[in-house]
Design an enzyme around this catalytic site. Structure first.
Site, PDB file in Angstrom:
ATOM      1  N   GLY A  80      30.808  42.002  31.177  1.00 45.00           N
ATOM      2  CA  GLY A  80      32.123  41.383  31.213  1.00 45.00           C
ATOM      3  C   GLY A  80      32.837  41.691  32.500  1.00 45.00           C
ATOM      4  O   GLY A  80      33.634  42.609  32.579  1.00 45.00           O
ATOM      5  N   THR A  81      32.532  40.919  33.521  1.00 46.66           N
ATOM      6  CA  THR A  81      33.121  41.214  34.810  1.00 46.66           C
ATOM      7  C   THR A  81      32.826  40.060  35.741  1.00 46.66           C
ATOM      8  O   THR A  81      32.105  39.140  35.394  1.00 46.66           O
ATOM      9  CB  THR A  81      32.506  42.499  35.389  1.00 46.66           C
ATOM     10  OG1 THR A  81      33.156  42.819  36.592  1.00 46.66           O
ATOM     11  CG2 THR A  81      31.041  42.303  35.684  1.00 46.66           C
ATOM     12  N   THR A  82      33.412  40.111  36.923  1.00 49.63           N
ATOM     13  CA  THR A  82      32.997  39.225  38.006  1.00 49.63           C
ATOM     14  C   THR A  82      32.795  40.087  39.241  1.00 49.63           C
ATOM     15  O   THR A  82      33.749  40.703  39.722  1.00 49.63           O
ATOM     16  CB  THR A  82      34.087  38.184  38.316  1.00 49.63           C
ATOM     17  OG1 THR A  82      34.443  37.527  37.130  1.00 49.63           O
ATOM     18  CG2 THR A  82      33.586  37.192  39.345  1.00 49.63           C
TER      19      THR A  82
END
Lengths: 391, 248
Positions: A80-82
Site C-alpha cells: 500500500g504505497t506509491t
C-alpha cells in the site's frame, strides 16, 4: 554487527545443529556473548512474541503481524504505497509518498520510505514495513562489508543481485519486500578500456580539447572523447585510486563515471518473490499504475533536473489522489555522481488546493480569450480602431 | 502469460521468447530477455514463477560452465538437457528436514558469517510454507523447494546435429521437432503441426514463426508486443531481428 564480524568476534560454523538455550528471565532469546558455544551458529536475535507483548510499544508500520506468525494472515499484505524511481541524463530521481497503512487505518502519515544506503545509493521500499526496515539494514551491512573487503563499492546491479540472493531462501514465507535500488555506479574500468577510448578519440581530439570537463554527463562517444583528452592525469589518478580508494578527484570521477554502460545512473527492482529487473522507469505499489501513466507520458532521457523533479512530484501526486493507501507527503531524492541530495518533504494536500486554483484560473483565462476572439471578429468586420489596440 | 517457442530444422534450431516482464497487471519491462546462454551452442529458455526462473536458469548456466572449466570440453545439448532435468526432478521432491520445534520458535533467522564472501541469512525453518498450491501457511510439514519453471533447451551438437528439448515444471523431458510453452501454445501448436516439415529452410522456419506470432496477436487476450528471436547452428548462436517491431 559489522565490527563484530570483522574482528572475528565469533567463529563461523558449518552445521545447523540446534543449540540448547538456557532460559533466562527474558525468555529464550537474549544471549550474552560468553554463552555462545562453539557449536551454535551466530543467531540473529529477535525479541520474541512474549517479550513484545510485555513491553508493548505501538508499532507504527503496517506489519502488526509478524512475518512468521503461525496463524493464517487475515488479509493479503498488499504494497500500500506509491514509490517510483527513474533515470535520466542527469542522474536518478527517487520519489515516494509517506503514508504507512494497516488495513483501513493510517498507521503513520509521516513514514520515510526512501532510505539512503550509502552516498550513492538509496532504496525505495514497499511491502511490509518491518521487513523493509530489517532488509534495508541487512543490505547496508553487507554492502559496507563488501566495500571494506574489496576496496570498491558494489554496483547497483550487484547490490540488487545480492539482495535477491539473500531473499531467496525466504520465498514462500510471508516476507514481503519490494525494493527499488536507485543509485549511481562509479567507473570500474581498467586501463585497457581507457586505452581503447584514447584510440577512438584520437580522430576527434583536436576538436574536443577545449571543452570543459565538469559538464560531462552523456554516455556517448562525446564522453569518451572528453575523457581521453585528460587521460594523462587520469593515469596518475588511477594509481592513486587503486592505493587509496576513498580519495578520488571528484571531477575525474565525474567524467570517468559516465563512460560507457559500466557506470552512470541505475534503477533496479528487487522483490521478495524473486523478481529482479533493471530498467529506466520503475514504480511499485498500489499507486504505481497511476504513477506509470504520468511517467510514461512525460519521461525523456534529456530532461533537465527541474523537469524530472516536477514529473516525479506530479506522478506521486496523481497516485496519492486516486489511491487510498498512498498520500500525505512526497519525499524526493536526486542522485548524481556526487551523491544523493534530498528535497524537502512536501505536503500534497497543499498541492491539491493549488491545482484547483490553477484550474480555476485557466478556465477564466480561456473564457476571456474566447470573448476577445469573438469581440475581435465582430470589430474586424466594421474596421473599428479598438480591435487593433486590444490584444 | 509468457510464451516460448522452438522449431528444429535439419541443421539449425530457431527459438523465440516474448519480452514482457510483468508484475500483476503491470508490464514492468518491455525488453526482458528470457534466454540464458549455457554455452556457445546451447540456449536455455525459461519461464515460470518470478524468482525461480532466474535462480534455476543461472544455477544450470554456472554449472554447465563449471563442467567446461573442469573437463576442458563443453556439455552436449543432450547431456545438458538431462542434467537440467535431473536437477529439476531433485528439487521437486527435495525435503528440508523437519526440525523439532525449538525452545525459541520466534527466532526467525540464522546468520552464517563467512569472512571471504559475506554473510548468508537463512530462515530457521526454511521455507515454512509449502509452495505447492493449496497449502496454508499454518501447516507445519516437511517443506519442499520445487522450482516452478517451464523450459526449452535448444542446442547444436557436432555429432548429433540440432536438438530441441521440451521440459515442464514436473521435469518431464522430451526431445521434439517443435515445441511451445505458455497459454500461447494452445493457439500455435496446431499451426506448427500443419506447416512443419523436417527439411525446413531457415527462411521457411522464420515464416512459420511469424505465422504463429500473427495468430497470437489476433487471438491471444494479452498483448505481447515483441519477441526475441535467436537461431543456433554449427556457427553458434545468432541474434535475429525482434519480431514484431516493438512499439515506442
Amino acid at each position: 554487527m559489522a565490527l563484530q564480524d570483522v574482528c572475528g568476534f565469533l567463529e563461523t560454523l558449518d552445521d545447523i545443529s540446534p543449540c540448547t538455550y538456557l532460559p533466562n528471565e527474558m525468555g529464550y532469546m537474549w544471549r550474552t556473548p560468553c554463552e555462545f558455544d562453539r557449536d551454535s551458529a551466530f543467531h540473529f536475535l529477535f525479541p520474541s512474541q512474549q517479550c513484545r507483548r510485555k513491553n508493548r510499544a505501538p508499532t507504527l508500520f503496517s506489519s502488526a503481524f509478524s512475518s512468521l506468525s503461525p496463524h493464517q494472515q487475515p488479509f493479503q499484505l498488499s504494497h500500500g504505497t506509491t514509490t517510483l524511481g527513474f533515470i535520466f541524463q542527469d542522474g536518478v530521481i527517487a520519489a515516494a509518498d509517506t503514508r504507512a497503512s494497516c488495513k483501513g487505518l493510517i498507521c503513520c502519515p509521516i513514514s520515510q520510505k526512501i532510505m539512503p544506503i550509502h552516498s550513492h545509493l538509496v532504496v525505495n521500499t514497499s511491502g511490509s514495513g518491518a521487513d523493509c526496515m530489517l532488509w534495508e539494514r541487512i543490505l547496508t551491512r553487507e554492502m559496507r562489508l563488501y566495500q571494506l573487503r574489496h576496496h570498491k563499492r558494489l554496483s547497483v546491479n550487484g547490490a540488487a543481485k545480492l539482495l535477491s540472493m539473500m531473499l531467496h531462501p525466504f520465498k514462500g514465507t510471508n516476507v514481503c519486500v519490494a525494493a527499488t535500488l536507485c543509485g549511481w555506479d562509479e567507473e570500474q574500468e581498467t586501463r585497457k578500456t581507457l586505452q581503447a577510448c584514447m584510440e577512438i578519440a584520437d580522430v576527434k581530439e583536436a576538436m574536443e580539447r577545449d571543452s570543459s570537463v565538469s559538464t560531462i554527463l552523456d554516455e556517448s562517444a562525446q564522453g569518451c572523447v572528453k575523457m581521453a583528452s585528460i587521460n594523462k592525469q587520469d593515469e596518475n589518478l588511477k594509481d592513486a585510486h587503486a592505493m587509496n580508494p576513498t580519495v578520488s578527484h571528484q571531477n575525474t570521477k565525474n567524467v570517468l563515471s559516465t563512460f560507457g554502460s559500466r557506470s552512470g545512473p541505475r534503477v533496479c527492482y528487487v522483490c521478495s518473490d524473486g523478481l529482479q529487473l533493471k530498467g529506466e522507469i520503475i514504480s511499485v505499489g498500489s499507486g504505481s499504475p497511476y504513477a506509470y501513466a504520468v511517467l510514461d507520458d512525460g519521461w525523456r532521457w534529456g530532461m533537465t533536473v527541474d523537469e524530472a523533479v516536477a514529473l516525479a512530484r506530479e506522478a506521486v501526486f496523481r497516485a496519492t489522489h486516486w489511491d487510498a493507501y498512498s498520500g500525505n507527503n512526497v519525499d524526493l531524492f536526486h542522485i548524481t555522481a556526487h551523491g544523493w541530495r534530498r528535497r524537502d518533504r512536501e505536503d500534497l494536500k497543499e498541492e491539491y488546493y493549488r491545482e484547483r486554483e490553477r484550474k480555476k484560473k485557466k478556465i477564466k483565462e480561456r473564457e476571456k480569450e474566447r470573448q476577445k476572439k469573438e469581440g475581435g471578429e465582430l470589430a474586424e468586420g466594421e474596421g473599428d480602431i479598438y480591435s487593433v489596440c486590444c490584444r | 502469460m509468457e510464451y516460448l517457442i522452438g522449431i528444429q530444422g535439419p541443421d539449425f534450431v530457431l527459438v523465440a521468447a516474448d519480452n514482457v516482464a510483468a508484475s500483476s497487471i503491470i508490464q514492468m519491462k518491455h525488453d526482458y530477455d528470457k534466454m540464458f546462454k549455457l554455452s556457445e551452442k546451447i540456449l536455455l529458455l525459461c519461464v515460470g514463477e518470478a524468482g525461480d526462473t532466474v535462480q534455476f536458469a543461472e544455477y544450470i548456466q554456472k554449472n554447465v560452465q563449471l563442467y567446461k572449466m573442469r573437463n576442458g570440453y563443453e556439455l552436449s545439448p543432450a547431456a545438458a538437457a538431462n542434467f537440467t532435468r535431473k536437477n529439476l526432478a531433485d528439487y521437486l521432491r527435495s525435503r528440508v528436514g523437519t526440525e523439532p520445534l525449538r525452545s525459541n520458535p520466534e527466532c526467525s533467522m540464522i546468520y552464517f558469517s563467512n569472512r571471504d564472501s559475506g554473510g548468508v541469512y537463512l530462515p530457521k525453518r526454511a521455507p515454512e510454507t509449502c509452495r505447492e498450491q493449496g497449502d496454508g501457511p499454518d501447516q507445519i510439514k516437511a517443506s519442499q523447494t520445487p522450482y516452478h519453471v517451464n523450459l526449452l533447451l535448444a542446442g547444436y551438437d557436432e555429432a548429433d546435429g540440432p536438438g530441441l528439448y521440451y521440459m515442464d515444471y514436473l521435469s518431464a523431458l522430451a526431445k521434439a521437432p517443435f515445441a511451445a510453452h505458455g497459454y500461447g501454445a494452445f493457439l500455435t501448436l496446431s499451426i506448427l503441426d500443419r506447416y512443419y516439415r523436417p527439411d525446413l529452410t531457415r527462411e521457411e522456419a522464420v515464416d512459420l514463426l511469424k505465422k504463429c506470432l500473427e495468430e497470437l496477436n489476433k487471438r491471444f487476450i494479452l498483448n505481447l508486443p515483441s519477441f526475441t528471436v535467436r537461431l543456433i547452428d554449427k556457427d553458434g548462436i545468432h541474434d535475429m531481428e525482434k519480431l514484431p517491431v516493438a512499439p515506442k
